[in-house]
Design a protein around this motif. Sequence first.
Motif, PDB file in Angstrom:
ATOM      1  N   GLN A  75       0.850  -1.194   0.000  1.00 29.99           N
ATOM      2  CA  GLN A  75       0.000   0.000   0.000  1.00 29.99           C
ATOM      3  C   GLN A  75       0.883   1.240   0.000  1.00 29.99           C
ATOM      4  O   GLN A  75       1.885   1.304   0.718  1.00 29.99           O
ATOM      5  CB  GLN A  75      -0.894   0.007   1.230  1.00 29.99           C
ATOM      6  CG  GLN A  75      -1.996   1.033   1.198  1.00 29.99           C
ATOM      7  CD  GLN A  75      -3.178   0.572   0.385  1.00 29.99           C
ATOM      8  OE1 GLN A  75      -3.170  -0.533  -0.157  1.00 29.99           O
ATOM      9  NE2 GLN A  75      -4.194   1.399   0.289  1.00 29.99           N
ATOM     10  N   VAL A  76       0.525   2.190  -0.837  1.00 30.36           N
ATOM     11  CA  VAL A  76       1.239   3.463  -0.915  1.00 30.36           C
ATOM     12  C   VAL A  76       0.292   4.567  -0.478  1.00 30.36           C
ATOM     13  O   VAL A  76      -0.852   4.633  -0.931  1.00 30.36           O
ATOM     14  CB  VAL A  76       1.733   3.715  -2.351  1.00 30.36           C
ATOM     15  CG1 VAL A  76       2.352   5.107  -2.460  1.00 30.36           C
ATOM     16  CG2 VAL A  76       2.746   2.650  -2.777  1.00 30.36           C
ATOM     17  N   GLN A  77       0.772   5.429   0.395  1.00 30.51           N
ATOM     18  CA  GLN A  77      -0.014   6.579   0.815  1.00 30.51           C
ATOM     19  C   GLN A  77       0.554   7.826   0.145  1.00 30.51           C
ATOM     20  O   GLN A  77       1.775   7.992   0.047  1.00 30.51           O
ATOM     21  CB  GLN A  77       0.035   6.758   2.347  1.00 30.51           C
ATOM     22  CG  GLN A  77      -0.665   5.643   3.118  1.00 30.51           C
ATOM     23  CD  GLN A  77       0.190   4.395   3.224  1.00 30.51           C
ATOM     24  OE1 GLN A  77       1.379   4.457   3.504  1.00 30.51           O
ATOM     25  NE2 GLN A  77      -0.425   3.236   3.017  1.00 30.51           N
ATOM     26  N   LEU A  78      -0.346   8.701  -0.287  1.00 33.39           N
ATOM     27  CA  LEU A  78       0.048   9.913  -1.009  1.00 33.39           C
ATOM     28  C   LEU A  78      -0.587  11.133  -0.352  1.00 33.39           C
ATOM     29  O   LEU A  78      -1.778  11.121  -0.041  1.00 33.39           O
ATOM     30  CB  LEU A  78      -0.402   9.826  -2.472  1.00 33.39           C
ATOM     31  CG  LEU A  78       0.109   8.621  -3.263  1.00 33.39           C
ATOM     32  CD1 LEU A  78      -0.565   8.564  -4.631  1.00 33.39           C
ATOM     33  CD2 LEU A  78       1.615   8.676  -3.415  1.00 33.39           C
ATOM     34  N   VAL A  79       0.214  12.171  -0.173  1.00 34.95           N
ATOM     35  CA  VAL A  79      -0.281  13.408   0.427  1.00 34.95           C
ATOM     36  C   VAL A  79       0.152  14.584  -0.444  1.00 34.95           C
ATOM     37  O   VAL A  79       1.348  14.816  -0.633  1.00 34.95           O
ATOM     38  CB  VAL A  79       0.242  13.587   1.859  1.00 34.95           C
ATOM     39  CG1 VAL A  79      -0.269  14.912   2.428  1.00 34.95           C
ATOM     40  CG2 VAL A  79      -0.188  12.427   2.743  1.00 34.95           C
ATOM     41  N   GLU A  80      -0.846  15.319  -0.963  1.00 28.95           N
ATOM     42  CA  GLU A  80      -0.562  16.476  -1.812  1.00 28.95           C
ATOM     43  C   GLU A  80      -0.527  17.753  -0.977  1.00 28.95           C
ATOM     44  O   GLU A  80      -1.144  17.835   0.082  1.00 28.95           O
ATOM     45  CB  GLU A  80      -1.633  16.659  -2.896  1.00 28.95           C
ATOM     46  CG  GLU A  80      -1.896  15.467  -3.782  1.00 28.95           C
ATOM     47  CD  GLU A  80      -3.101  14.667  -3.335  1.00 28.95           C
ATOM     48  OE1 GLU A  80      -3.734  14.020  -4.182  1.00 28.95           O
ATOM     49  OE2 GLU A  80      -3.393  14.684  -2.127  1.00 28.95           O
ATOM     50  N   SER A  81       0.160  18.735  -1.503  1.00 29.12           N
ATOM     51  CA  SER A  81       0.172  20.069  -0.903  1.00 29.12           C
ATOM     52  C   SER A  81       0.520  21.080  -1.990  1.00 29.12           C
ATOM     53  O   SER A  81       0.960  20.703  -3.081  1.00 29.12           O
ATOM     54  CB  SER A  81       1.182  20.149   0.242  1.00 29.12           C
ATOM     55  OG  SER A  81       2.493  19.920  -0.228  1.00 29.12           O
ATOM     56  N   GLY A  82       0.309  22.356  -1.681  1.00 32.06           N
ATOM     57  CA  GLY A  82       0.732  23.406  -2.593  1.00 32.06           C
ATOM     58  C   GLY A  82      -0.382  24.096  -3.349  1.00 32.06           C
ATOM     59  O   GLY A  82      -0.131  25.042  -4.097  1.00 32.06           O
ATOM     60  N   GLY A  83      -1.612  23.630  -3.186  1.00 30.45           N
ATOM     61  CA  GLY A  83      -2.708  24.293  -3.873  1.00 30.45           C
ATOM     62  C   GLY A  83      -2.996  25.658  -3.288  1.00 30.45           C
ATOM     63  O   GLY A  83      -2.445  26.050  -2.254  1.00 30.45           O
ATOM     64  N   GLY A  84      -3.863  26.402  -3.973  1.00 32.23           N
ATOM     65  CA  GLY A  84      -4.219  27.721  -3.475  1.00 32.23           C
ATOM     66  C   GLY A  84      -4.923  28.540  -4.522  1.00 32.23           C
ATOM     67  O   GLY A  84      -5.367  28.019  -5.550  1.00 32.23           O
ATOM     68  N   LEU A  85      -5.024  29.845  -4.241  1.00 34.30           N
ATOM     69  CA  LEU A  85      -5.676  30.798  -5.137  1.00 34.30           C
ATOM     70  C   LEU A  85      -4.600  31.629  -5.824  1.00 34.30           C
ATOM     71  O   LEU A  85      -3.708  32.170  -5.151  1.00 34.30           O
ATOM     72  CB  LEU A  85      -6.609  31.694  -4.331  1.00 34.30           C
ATOM     73  CG  LEU A  85      -7.262  32.861  -5.071  1.00 34.30           C
ATOM     74  CD1 LEU A  85      -8.189  32.351  -6.167  1.00 34.30           C
ATOM     75  CD2 LEU A  85      -8.023  33.751  -4.091  1.00 34.30           C
ATOM     76  N   VAL A  86      -4.702  31.735  -7.134  1.00 34.44           N
ATOM     77  CA  VAL A  86      -3.719  32.495  -7.902  1.00 34.44           C
ATOM     78  C   VAL A  86      -4.429  33.202  -9.043  1.00 34.44           C
ATOM     79  O   VAL A  86      -5.476  32.740  -9.522  1.00 34.44           O
ATOM     80  CB  VAL A  86      -2.603  31.558  -8.427  1.00 34.44           C
ATOM     81  CG1 VAL A  86      -3.158  30.544  -9.412  1.00 34.44           C
ATOM     82  CG2 VAL A  86      -1.452  32.341  -9.026  1.00 34.44           C
ATOM     83  N   GLN A  87      -3.898  34.335  -9.463  1.00 28.84           N
ATOM     84  CA  GLN A  87      -4.473  35.051 -10.591  1.00 28.84           C
ATOM     85  C   GLN A  87      -4.049  34.398 -11.909  1.00 28.84           C
ATOM     86  O   GLN A  87      -2.996  33.745 -11.985  1.00 28.84           O
ATOM     87  CB  GLN A  87      -4.023  36.506 -10.576  1.00 28.84           C
ATOM     88  CG  GLN A  87      -4.661  37.334  -9.480  1.00 28.84           C
ATOM     89  CD  GLN A  87      -4.341  38.809  -9.623  1.00 28.84           C
ATOM     90  OE1 GLN A  87      -3.300  39.177 -10.159  1.00 28.84           O
ATOM     91  NE2 GLN A  87      -5.242  39.659  -9.144  1.00 28.84           N
ATOM     92  N   ALA A  88      -4.850  34.598 -12.916  1.00 29.54           N
ATOM     93  CA  ALA A  88      -4.517  34.081 -14.242  1.00 29.54           C
ATOM     94  C   ALA A  88      -3.140  34.596 -14.669  1.00 29.54           C
ATOM     95  O   ALA A  88      -2.809  35.769 -14.443  1.00 29.54           O
ATOM     96  CB  ALA A  88      -5.575  34.516 -15.244  1.00 29.54           C
ATOM     97  N   GLY A  89      -2.358  33.699 -15.237  1.00 28.05           N
ATOM     98  CA  GLY A  89      -0.998  34.034 -15.620  1.00 28.05           C
ATOM     99  C   GLY A  89       0.038  33.714 -14.560  1.00 28.05           C
ATOM    100  O   GLY A  89       1.244  33.738 -14.834  1.00 28.05           O
ATOM    101  N   GLY A  90      -0.435  33.391 -13.367  1.00 29.44           N
ATOM    102  CA  GLY A  90       0.470  33.101 -12.263  1.00 29.44           C
ATOM    103  C   GLY A  90       0.926  31.658 -12.257  1.00 29.44           C
ATOM    104  O   GLY A  90       0.640  30.885 -13.180  1.00 29.44           O
ATOM    105  N   SER A  91       1.658  31.306 -11.199  1.00 28.32           N
ATOM    106  CA  SER A  91       2.251  29.973 -11.088  1.00 28.32           C
ATOM    107  C   SER A  91       1.977  29.382  -9.712  1.00 28.32           C
ATOM    108  O   SER A  91       1.818  30.108  -8.728  1.00 28.32           O
ATOM    109  CB  SER A  91       3.773  30.051 -11.296  1.00 28.32           C
ATOM    110  OG  SER A  91       4.096  30.526 -12.578  1.00 28.32           O
ATOM    111  N   LEU A  92       1.966  28.072  -9.672  1.00 30.23           N
ATOM    112  CA  LEU A  92       1.889  27.314  -8.432  1.00 30.23           C
ATOM    113  C   LEU A  92       2.708  26.044  -8.611  1.00 30.23           C
ATOM    114  O   LEU A  92       2.860  25.545  -9.733  1.00 30.23           O
ATOM    115  CB  LEU A  92       0.447  26.914  -8.090  1.00 30.23           C
ATOM    116  CG  LEU A  92      -0.490  27.925  -7.444  1.00 30.23           C
ATOM    117  CD1 LEU A  92      -1.882  27.326  -7.311  1.00 30.23           C
ATOM    118  CD2 LEU A  92       0.033  28.383  -6.096  1.00 30.23           C
TER     119      LEU A  92
END
Length: 119
Positions: free
Chosen positions: A1-18
Amino acid sequence: QVQLVESGGGLVQAGGSLRLSCVASGRTFSIYAMGWFRQAPGKEREFVAAITWRRDVTDYSNSVKGRFTISGDSAKNTVYLQMNSLKPEDTAVYYCAGKSSVIGRYESWGQGTQVTVSS
């Protein structure tokens, strides 16, 4: 079994980066490839990008090719998704997934991280 945890999402304006991150734990030696998928409200989940764990072979959907970059650090059991030139249509919950064979389905999934791109 592999567990996965994401992070780094959020709110950004068009043209921006995440940059999204996904840390794998558990039976990480069984991972053949890692992928990113996304699901927007009212739409089906769709493939975004994938990378093979040991050979760094990558694949992208046409909608993100040239804007998103997937990369992996097997020493840290982490896969990244660098998202540049974001558009409002990139708004979705982004999921990290892992699979143990080249032809198999993705068996392991993270809980998802919300990405919202404002116009």
